[in-house]
Scaffold this motif. Structure first.
Motif, short mmCIF file in Angstrom:
data_model
loop_
_atom_site.label_atom_id
_atom_site.label_comp_id
_atom_site.label_asym_id
_atom_site.label_seq_id
_atom_site.Cartn_x
_atom_site.Cartn_y
_atom_site.Cartn_z
N GLY A 173 0.81 -1.21 0.00
CA GLY A 173 0.00 0.00 0.00
C GLY A 173 0.84 1.26 0.00
N SER A 174 0.23 2.35 -0.42
CA SER A 174 0.96 3.61 -0.56
C SER A 174 1.25 4.28 0.76
CB SER A 174 0.15 4.57 -1.45
OG SER A 174 -1.13 4.79 -0.89
N THR A 175 0.62 3.84 1.85
CA THR A 175 0.84 4.46 3.16
C THR A 175 1.94 3.76 3.97
OG1 THR A 175 -0.86 3.07 4.19
CG2 THR A 175 -1.58 5.17 3.27
N THR A 176 2.38 2.60 3.50
CA THR A 176 3.34 1.81 4.28
C THR A 176 4.66 2.53 4.49
OG1 THR A 176 2.32 -0.16 3.33
CG2 THR A 176 4.41 -0.47 4.45
N SER A 177 5.08 3.31 3.50
CA SER A 177 6.39 3.95 3.57
C SER A 177 6.42 5.17 4.48
CB SER A 177 6.85 4.36 2.17
OG SER A 177 5.95 5.30 1.61
N THR A 178 5.26 5.62 4.97
CA THR A 178 5.23 6.84 5.78
C THR A 178 6.07 6.72 7.03
OG1 THR A 178 2.99 7.28 4.98
CG2 THR A 178 3.72 8.50 6.93
N LEU A 179 5.83 5.65 7.81
CA LEU A 179 6.59 5.45 9.04
C LEU A 179 8.06 5.15 8.73
CD1 LEU A 179 6.50 5.23 12.13
CD2 LEU A 179 5.94 2.81 11.87
N ALA A 180 8.29 4.40 7.66
CA ALA A 180 9.68 4.07 7.28
C ALA A 180 10.47 5.33 6.97
CB ALA A 180 9.68 3.13 6.08
N MET A 181 9.85 6.28 6.31
CA MET A 181 10.54 7.52 5.95
C MET A 181 10.87 8.33 7.21
SD MET A 181 9.35 10.42 3.21
CE MET A 181 9.18 9.17 1.94
N MET A 182 9.90 8.43 8.12
CA MET A 182 10.12 9.22 9.34
C MET A 182 11.21 8.60 10.21
SD MET A 182 7.37 10.12 12.37
CE MET A 182 6.36 11.18 11.37
N ILE A 183 11.10 7.29 10.47
CA ILE A 183 12.06 6.62 11.34
C ILE A 183 13.43 6.52 10.65
CG2 ILE A 183 12.61 4.48 12.53
CD1 ILE A 183 10.40 5.99 13.82
N GLY A 184 13.43 6.21 9.36
CA GLY A 184 14.69 6.07 8.64
C GLY A 184 15.50 7.34 8.65
N LEU A 185 14.84 8.47 8.46
CA LEU A 185 15.53 9.75 8.48
C LEU A 185 16.08 10.04 9.87
CD1 LEU A 185 16.18 12.17 6.61
CD2 LEU A 185 14.09 13.25 7.45
N ALA A 186 15.29 9.73 10.90
CA ALA A 186 15.69 10.01 12.28
C ALA A 186 16.91 9.20 12.68
CB ALA A 186 14.53 9.74 13.23
N VAL A 187 16.82 7.88 12.57
CA VAL A 187 17.93 7.04 13.03
C VAL A 187 19.11 7.13 12.08
CG1 VAL A 187 16.36 5.47 14.21
CG2 VAL A 187 17.09 4.95 11.88
N GLY A 188 18.87 7.38 10.80
CA GLY A 188 19.97 7.51 9.85
C GLY A 188 20.89 8.66 10.23
N ILE A 189 20.29 9.80 10.59
CA ILE A 189 21.10 10.95 11.03
C ILE A 189 21.78 10.64 12.36
CG2 ILE A 189 20.97 13.35 11.82
CD1 ILE A 189 18.75 13.80 9.77
N ASP A 190 21.04 10.04 13.30
CA ASP A 190 21.59 9.75 14.62
C ASP A 190 22.81 8.83 14.53
OD1 ASP A 190 19.75 11.32 15.80
OD2 ASP A 190 18.65 9.73 16.83
N TYR A 191 22.65 7.71 13.82
CA TYR A 191 23.73 6.72 13.79
C TYR A 191 24.98 7.27 13.12
CZ TYR A 191 19.99 3.44 15.02
OH TYR A 191 18.95 2.81 15.64
N ALA A 192 24.79 7.98 12.01
CA ALA A 192 25.94 8.59 11.33
C ALA A 192 26.59 9.64 12.22
CB ALA A 192 25.49 9.20 10.01
N LEU A 193 25.77 10.39 12.93
CA LEU A 193 26.27 11.42 13.85
C LEU A 193 27.17 10.79 14.92
CD1 LEU A 193 26.14 14.36 14.94
CD2 LEU A 193 24.03 13.72 16.12
N PHE A 194 26.75 9.64 15.45
CA PHE A 194 27.53 8.97 16.49
C PHE A 194 28.89 8.50 15.94
CE2 PHE A 194 23.29 7.47 18.51
CZ PHE A 194 23.07 8.75 18.98
N ILE A 195 28.90 7.91 14.75
CA ILE A 195 30.15 7.40 14.18
C ILE A 195 31.11 8.54 13.85
CG2 ILE A 195 31.18 6.11 12.28
CD1 ILE A 195 29.59 4.30 14.02
N VAL A 196 30.59 9.59 13.20
CA VAL A 196 31.45 10.72 12.82
C VAL A 196 32.02 11.40 14.06
CG1 VAL A 196 31.49 12.98 11.70
CG2 VAL A 196 30.26 11.09 10.63
N SER A 197 31.19 11.55 15.09
CA SER A 197 31.66 12.19 16.32
C SER A 197 32.79 11.38 16.96
CB SER A 197 30.49 12.33 17.30
OG SER A 197 30.93 12.85 18.53
N ARG A 198 32.63 10.06 17.01
CA ARG A 198 33.68 9.22 17.61
C ARG A 198 34.95 9.24 16.76
NH1 ARG A 198 33.78 5.57 21.96
NH2 ARG A 198 35.97 5.06 22.25
#
Length: 751
Positions: A228-253
């Motif tokens: 369905g066309s609504t399935t990607s809504t949560l994936a987009m929100m969560i993916g953007l959030a954790v994607g930035i967080d995880y990369a932020l942690f690695i770059v900072s270290r």
């Protein structure tokens, strides 16, 4: 694990061109798959195990072709002052609209003329045309909705007031603007945090790549798996959030490792080996929370949860491989110009002071430098009990309104007055009564005698405004009865009427309709909340116990999360149910809290909260394992982690706050709830309550029974294996050419 990830990080750094090429190829492959895949329609919405769903299934069986669960629309007409909808001129305009609607879409099942269907108010001022569709509101095409809107606009130009209501106009709100604003704010925060455009750009770039691969894959598989066309809504929100967080942690270290004088490849390996371990386990907690949505047993939510979990897995893999590869391309630019100049000046000063026998001055100078995280940690260590009490009492006070939580699904009555659905809702309420916006459909599995008896039983109850005679099917073994409540669809009185009808009639009588479906949906979400919490928090507790090798630290993490979520729910109730500060947030109509809100908040915020917990406390655990006292370990964790966790939290708060400005009450509520939940969890629980509790517990915080320590696997999140490598390197460094890496290669330990 730390040693494995260390080798993975070094390998990705060394073979950066191959790694980057592979990820670009995956992105291109997913994009081609999405572009060439059949267009996905919205998947069907069902709530297995509820009475409303059983009634819809019975209607499909006994009234074939009736589209019982299909979408509906009401085109509402109001005559100008001094005129009536029964006037010949106005009647002709309505009949023209009826003809236009019938030819507007092949998804229409039937259109009911108000003059033959008794849909004109007693005073003649209001009339409505009922439109029934063959499919539910989530499966309607954009062309069908556009045809409905065009018909209403054409009728509006004929001198009548025309508004359109019903679930046919409902669609997933556009979220692109909020995401764009979130990315812009994220970029600003990252630049401030790192002081380097290159370092700030890496988390954004990799997060976008991860979301692109995830969402494109979902789109490519949507038709095959009925996503369905609504399935990607949560994936987009969560993916953007954790994607930035995880990369932020690695770059900072990575930058911290460079600051300690390590070579770039070695720094990349150690960043992935230490911060990468935290990323892996933080990602696992998020996956648990998202996959756990299957407990609710609503197919749409289950698909959304699994799709979002897949995107999180992609974000973790990108952080562990693509980030170190891009760091190899970035070179010295990952460190800001000021920091590079300062590093060169310090190196020159160290060389000069070492040559004159004053090498200790540089170390004293470095020790004297403290950041805001260090100062805050020392403040908490001096007054742990006060900080703990202020944090707990403060969140507890905010959580009080949550005790009055009333859950439901918002109807058109909570939309802004600028929306045609709200104006149609008000016109129908004025002309026919508030309950007319949410009629109940009673399905009788029996003959005419049973149906007539049911009508009489319902008339003996309170809370109804109208009860229609039973309408039997052709076989005469089933019937439909329409009941119009006195109160609006989302009211407690209407909910009580549904329960009263179900309680006063037998198993052969089922209550359904949009209002009853919403009530059953809310009840199902409410019933699933405790099992969902138990599953998610329980599994995460076990996972964190493996990570930290402690019982009290995971317990404290789970209890702190629950406190922040309940406090956030209290704030949501105060604003959207009670109306406190409602005008500030654009709340025009108070009402029940969206029934998905508690579970949705738990799923999203739990993942982010565990991100912050794992990254912050892992540095404390790392310092403690390497010999620091409990207080020193807390300071060390905040010295390296507070700035990064604060930046990650500010980014998420900004992203979620962008949705508060939406005209949709549901989107506004979600944005507000998630923003305050992250605010409470990151800055009150993780930054204040967590160090205060650890300070009060001291060594006991890291206590683990010996028998349990033997049972639990040692995943080495703290990098003890890397410490062993340090010792081996020091022993091997006897020829003055620098220590050896794990593969026997010499490392020149300079920046």
């Amino acid at each position: 694990m730390a040693t494995f990830l260390y080798k993975l990080g070094r390998s990705a750094f060394r073979r950066r061109r191959l790694v980057a090429l592979l990820w670009v190829a995956l992105l291109a492959l997913a994009g081609v798959g999405a572009a060439t895949a059949p267009t996905a329609t919205s998947s069907s919405f069902s709530i297995p195990g509820t009475e409303a769903q059983r009634a819809f299934d019975l209607l499909e069986e006994r009234f074939p072709g009736g589209s019982a669960d299909g979408a509906t629309a009401r085109v509402v007409f109001k005559a100008p002052a001094g005129q009536s909808m029964k006037d010949p001129e106005n009647k002709a305009k309505v009949e023209k609209t009826v003809a236009s609607l019938k030819s507007g879409s092949d998804q229409i099942a039937r259109v009911t003329d108000p003059y033959t269907g008794q849909a004109v108010s007693q005073d003649g001022s209001t009339a409505y045309v009922s439109v029934a569709y063959k499919v539910n509101g989530m499966e309607l095409t954009d062309e069908t909705r556009d045809a409905l809107k065009a018909t209403g606009e054409a009728a509006q130009g004929q001198g009548l007031t025309v508004e359109i209501g019903g679930d046919a106009l409902q669609s997933m709100p556009e979220t692109g603007a909020g995401e764009i604003v979130g990315v812009i704010i994220a970029g600003i925060v990252l630049v401030i945090t790192f002081g380097s455009l290159v370092a700030a750009g890496l988390p954004l770039l990799t997060a976008i790549i991860g979301v692109g691969i995830g969402v494109s894959t979902i789109t490519a598989l949507a038709s095959v798996l009925d996503l369905g066309s609504t399935t990607s809504t949560l994936a987009m929100m969560i993916g953007l959030a954790v994607g930035i967080d995880y990369a932020l942690f690695i770059v900072s270290r990575y930058r911290a490792e460079l600051a300690e004088g390590r070579a770039k490849e070695e720094a990349a390996g150690r960043a992935v080996g230490t911060a990468g371990s935290a990323v892996v386990f933080a990602g696992l907690t998020v996956v648990i929370a998202l996959v756990g949505l299957a407990v609710v047993n609503i197919p749409m939510l289950t698909k959304m949860g699994f799709a979002a979990a897949g995107t999180v897995v992609i974000a973790v893999l990108i952080a562990l491989t693509l980030i170190p590869a891009l760091l190899g391309f970035a070179g010295d630019k990952v460190v800001g110009r000021k920091q590079r100049k300062a590093a060169k000046a310090d190196a020159a000063a160290d060389a000069s002071e070492t040559g004159t026998g004053n090498g200790g001055k540089a170390g004293a100078k470095a020790t004297a430098k403290v950041n805001a995280g260090t100062r805050w940690a020392r403040f908490v260590l001096r007054r742990p009990l006060m900080v703990l009490l202020v944090g707990v009492i403060g969140l507890g006070a905010i959580a009080v309104p949550a005790a009055s939580l009333e859950m439901g699904l918002p109807d058109d009555g909570v939309k802004p007055t600028s929306a045609t659905e709200r104006r149609a809702y008000d016109l129908l309420s004025d002309g026919f009564g508030p309950g007319f916006n949410g009629p109940l459909l009673v399905v009788v599995d029996g003959d005419k005698a049973v149906a007539d008896k049911t009508v009489e039983t319902i008339k003996g109850l309170k809370g109804w405004a109208a009860v229609t005679p039973a309408t039997p099917n052709k076989a005469g073994d089933a019937a439909m009865i329409t009941v119009v409540p006195k109160d609006r669809p989302s009211s407690v009185q209407t909910e009580n009427l549904v329960h009263d009808i179900r309680g006063a009639t037998g198993d052969e009588v089922l209550v359904t309709g949009a209002t009853a479906m919403n009530i059953d949906f809310s009840q199902k979400m409410n019933d699933a909340l405790l099992p969902y919490l138990a599953l998610v928090v329980g599994l995460a507790f076990l996972l964190l116990m493996v990570v930290f090798r402690s019982i009290l630290v995971p317990l404290k993490a789970a209890l702190g999360f629950l406190l922040s979520v309940v406090a956030a729910l209290g704030a949501v109730v105060a604003v959207f149910q009670w109306g406190w500060l409602g005008s500030l947030f654009g709340v025009e109509q108070t009402g029940p809290i969206m029934s998905m809100m508690p579970i949705f908040m738990v799923g999203v915020v739990f993942g982010l909260a565990m991100d912050y917990e794992v990254f912050l406390v892992t540095r404390m655990r790392e310092a403690y394992v390497h010999g620091a006292r409990p207080g020193e370990a807390i300071v060390e964790g905040f010295k390296h982690g507070a700035r990064v966790v604060s930046a990650a939290a500010v980014i998420m708060i900004a992203v979620f706050s962008g949705f508060i400005g939406s005209s949709e009450q549901m989107v506004k509520m979600i944005g507000f709830g998630l923003a305050v939940a992250v605010l409470f969890d990151a800055f009150v629980v993780r930054m204040a309550i967590v160090p205060a509790v650890l300070a009060l517990l001291g060594h006991k915080a890291w206590w683990l029974p010996k028998w349990l320590g033997r049972v639990l696997p040692n995943v080495d999140v703290e990098g003890e294996g890397l410490a062993a490598l340090d010792k081996k390197d020091a022993d091997d460094d006897t020829d003055g050419r620098g220590p050896k890496g794990p593969d026997g290669d010499r490392e020149l330990v300079t920046v």
